[in-house]
Design an enzyme around this catalytic site. Structure first.
Site, mmCIF file in Angstrom:
data_model
loop_
_atom_site.group_PDB
_atom_site.id
_atom_site.type_symbol
_atom_site.label_atom_id
_atom_site.label_comp_id
_atom_site.label_asym_id
_atom_site.label_seq_id
_atom_site.Cartn_x
_atom_site.Cartn_y
_atom_site.Cartn_z
ATOM 1 N N GLU A 75 37.050 -40.801 46.852
ATOM 2 C CA GLU A 75 37.252 -40.739 47.837
ATOM 3 C C GLU A 75 38.421 -40.000 48.786
ATOM 4 O O GLU A 75 38.937 -39.869 49.544
ATOM 5 C CB GLU A 75 36.753 -41.760 48.508
ATOM 6 C CG GLU A 75 37.116 -42.012 50.054
ATOM 7 C CD GLU A 75 36.186 -42.870 50.711
ATOM 8 O OE1 GLU A 75 35.960 -43.818 50.430
ATOM 9 O OE2 GLU A 75 35.587 -42.028 52.112
ATOM 10 N N ASP A 93 34.595 -44.671 43.985
ATOM 11 C CA ASP A 93 34.952 -44.271 45.754
ATOM 12 C C ASP A 93 36.213 -46.525 45.374
ATOM 13 O O ASP A 93 35.277 -47.639 44.756
ATOM 14 C CB ASP A 93 34.676 -45.784 47.044
ATOM 15 C CG ASP A 93 34.504 -45.576 47.718
ATOM 16 O OD1 ASP A 93 35.777 -45.528 48.448
ATOM 17 O OD2 ASP A 93 34.215 -45.684 48.992
ATOM 18 N N ILE A 95 37.312 -48.161 47.149
ATOM 19 C CA ILE A 95 37.443 -49.409 48.464
ATOM 20 C C ILE A 95 35.706 -48.914 48.611
ATOM 21 O O ILE A 95 36.247 -48.102 49.764
ATOM 22 C CB ILE A 95 38.021 -49.754 49.057
ATOM 23 C CG1 ILE A 95 39.703 -50.355 48.387
ATOM 24 C CG2 ILE A 95 37.502 -51.540 50.382
ATOM 25 C CD1 ILE A 95 40.689 -51.226 49.003
ATOM 26 N N ASP A 96 34.277 -49.490 48.478
ATOM 27 C CA ASP A 96 33.344 -48.786 49.159
ATOM 28 C C ASP A 96 32.812 -50.151 50.455
ATOM 29 O O ASP A 96 33.740 -51.852 49.883
ATOM 30 C CB ASP A 96 32.163 -48.239 48.609
ATOM 31 C CG ASP A 96 31.341 -48.326 49.447
ATOM 32 O OD1 ASP A 96 31.768 -47.193 50.553
ATOM 33 O OD2 ASP A 96 29.827 -48.837 49.680
ATOM 34 N N THR A 98 35.186 -50.475 53.205
ATOM 35 C CA THR A 98 37.091 -50.686 53.991
ATOM 36 C C THR A 98 36.797 -50.940 55.333
ATOM 37 O O THR A 98 38.206 -52.145 55.753
ATOM 38 C CB THR A 98 37.272 -49.367 54.102
ATOM 39 O OG1 THR A 98 37.871 -48.560 52.885
ATOM 40 C CG2 THR A 98 38.774 -49.740 54.755
ATOM 41 N N ASP A 246 29.928 -42.864 47.622
ATOM 42 C CA ASP A 246 29.196 -44.527 47.804
ATOM 43 C C ASP A 246 28.584 -44.638 46.848
ATOM 44 O O ASP A 246 27.630 -45.690 47.077
ATOM 45 C CB ASP A 246 29.361 -43.864 49.088
ATOM 46 C CG ASP A 246 30.208 -43.857 49.763
ATOM 47 O OD1 ASP A 246 31.222 -44.549 49.949
ATOM 48 O OD2 ASP A 246 30.173 -42.302 50.889
HETATM 49 C C1 IPD Z 1 31.767 -46.345 54.272
HETATM 50 C C2 IPD Z 1 30.312 -47.165 53.565
HETATM 51 C C3 IPD Z 1 29.928 -47.344 54.629
HETATM 52 C C4 IPD Z 1 28.806 -46.409 55.554
HETATM 53 C C5 IPD Z 1 29.746 -45.444 54.955
HETATM 54 C C6 IPD Z 1 30.316 -45.195 54.190
HETATM 55 P P1 IPD Z 1 34.070 -46.823 53.090
HETATM 56 O O1 IPD Z 1 32.075 -46.598 52.579
HETATM 57 O O2 IPD Z 1 29.598 -47.298 52.084
HETATM 58 O O3 IPD Z 1 28.433 -48.358 54.663
HETATM 59 O O4 IPD Z 1 27.888 -46.659 56.466
HETATM 60 O O5 IPD Z 1 28.721 -44.121 54.894
HETATM 61 O O6 IPD Z 1 31.652 -43.933 54.275
HETATM 62 O O7 IPD Z 1 34.889 -45.978 54.455
HETATM 63 O O8 IPD Z 1 34.049 -48.393 53.159
HETATM 64 O O9 IPD Z 1 34.284 -46.236 51.593
HETATM 65 CA CA CA Z 2 36.424 -45.835 50.968
#
Ligand code: IPD
Ligand code: CA
Length: 308
Positions: A75, A93, A95-96, A98, A246
């Protein structure tokens, strides 16, 4: 694919996830004022921290040393135009979740996937705050291990096969379901309209044309939403706007737990990994296709539009 040692890749991804987890815990910003430097990608709620970037750097260095011929899509280093091709590709990713991470809300993870021929082949998702690991290798089932780092069960952790129920009950329709959704970072335009309309319809009483779902949940991480569906704790997950990093790892885990992923827009049963709109349902002996069709009916004429 025949010449890839998927078990070895899986084990490497777990060890990288544990190392990254230690880094996230050390950086956990419990107080935003004193905590991480925050940057916003556009739009304003799409947050990235210094830890996201540092973790991705660690992961890409570990993986490119171990597997120098594989491609890497992460990402934090993604640039528009980068494509996922058929060659083995780590899709990461760091950190998913964030937003949860910066709020100190313990629902975030690292998501490490391997795609081969553009399909998920190995998936590792790890939430270090709850020491909960989800993992799968294509064709070999999906598992969760709780507490290995904490030293439970003699240091091996408590390992369970997914889904958690030995005999998952049939999917009986939206009115019997716990559904997870996400607001995402885009809060205007057609996508926001479609989402908010669907949220309203899912919750409304049947007398007013609604589906009257049991309730809605948001884990704040697409990967953790999908893993909850793989575990059978959530019945259905719907989102538009998330990216391949993700979903890649958790998609492998969900498929191996008997779940299905269809498109988040009606009509496509076998969506691309990077299609950015997903509808996932848990493993069940019957009712999977029916509940997907029921959900697509709720969407009606609405369509989400995300650039891929
Ligand atoms: C997000 C998370 C969130 C989802 C977003 C993602 P991130 O990723 O997974 O739950 O709603 O579509 O982009 O920004 O925390 O890596
Ligand atoms: Ca992320």
């Amino acid at each position: 694919m025949a010449d890839l040692n998927l078990q070895e890749i899986h084990d490497t991804l777990i060890s990288v996830a544990h190392e990254a987890g230690r880094m996230m815990l050390a950086a956990n910003p419990t107080d935003i004022d004193k905590g991480e430097k925050l940057n916003c990608r556009h739009p304003a709620v799409d947050i990235v921290t210094e830890t996201d970037k540092a973790v991705e750097k660690l992961v890409s260095s570990r993986l490119s040393t171990a597997y120098p011929t594989f491609a890497f899509v992460g990402e934090e280093t993604y640039k528009p135009g980068i494509q996922i091709t058929a060659i083995p590709t780590f899709i990461v990713d760091p950190i998913d979740g964030t937003t949860n991470f910066v709020h100190g809300f313990p629902s975030a993870c690292i998501s490490l996937g391997l795609a081969v021929d553009r399909k998920p082949a190995v998936g590792v998702v790890y939430n270090p705050w709850q020491d909960t690991l989800y993992s799968a290798i294509r064709g070999q089932g999906a598992f969760t291990t709780v507490g290995a780092v904490w030293g439970l069960e003699g240091g091996k952790g408590r390992k369970s096969k997914l889904p958690l129920a030995k005999n998952p009950i049939p999917l009986a329709g939206l009115d019997q379901s716990l559904v997870s959704i996400e607001w995402g970072s885009q809060r205007d335009g057609v996508n926001y309209e479609v989402k908010t309309e669907v949220f309203k319809k899912l919750c409304a009483v049947k007398e007013n044309g609604g589906s009257m779902v049991h309730s809605l949940r948001s884990m704040g991480s697409a990967a953790l939403n999908l893993c909850a569906v793989a575990a059978g704790q959530i019945d259905v997950y719907w989102e538009g706007g998330c990216w391949a990093w993700d979903v890649c790892a958790a998609w492998c885990i969900l498929s191996e737990a008997g779940g299905l992923v269809a498109s988040g827009n009606p009509g496509v049963w076998d969506p691309e990994l990077d299609s950015r709109k997903y509808l996932a349902v848990r493993g069940a002996p019957t009712g999977q296709k029916e509940i997907i069709e029921e959900f697509w009916n709720v969407i009606g004429e609405g369509r989400m539009e995300y650039e891929t």
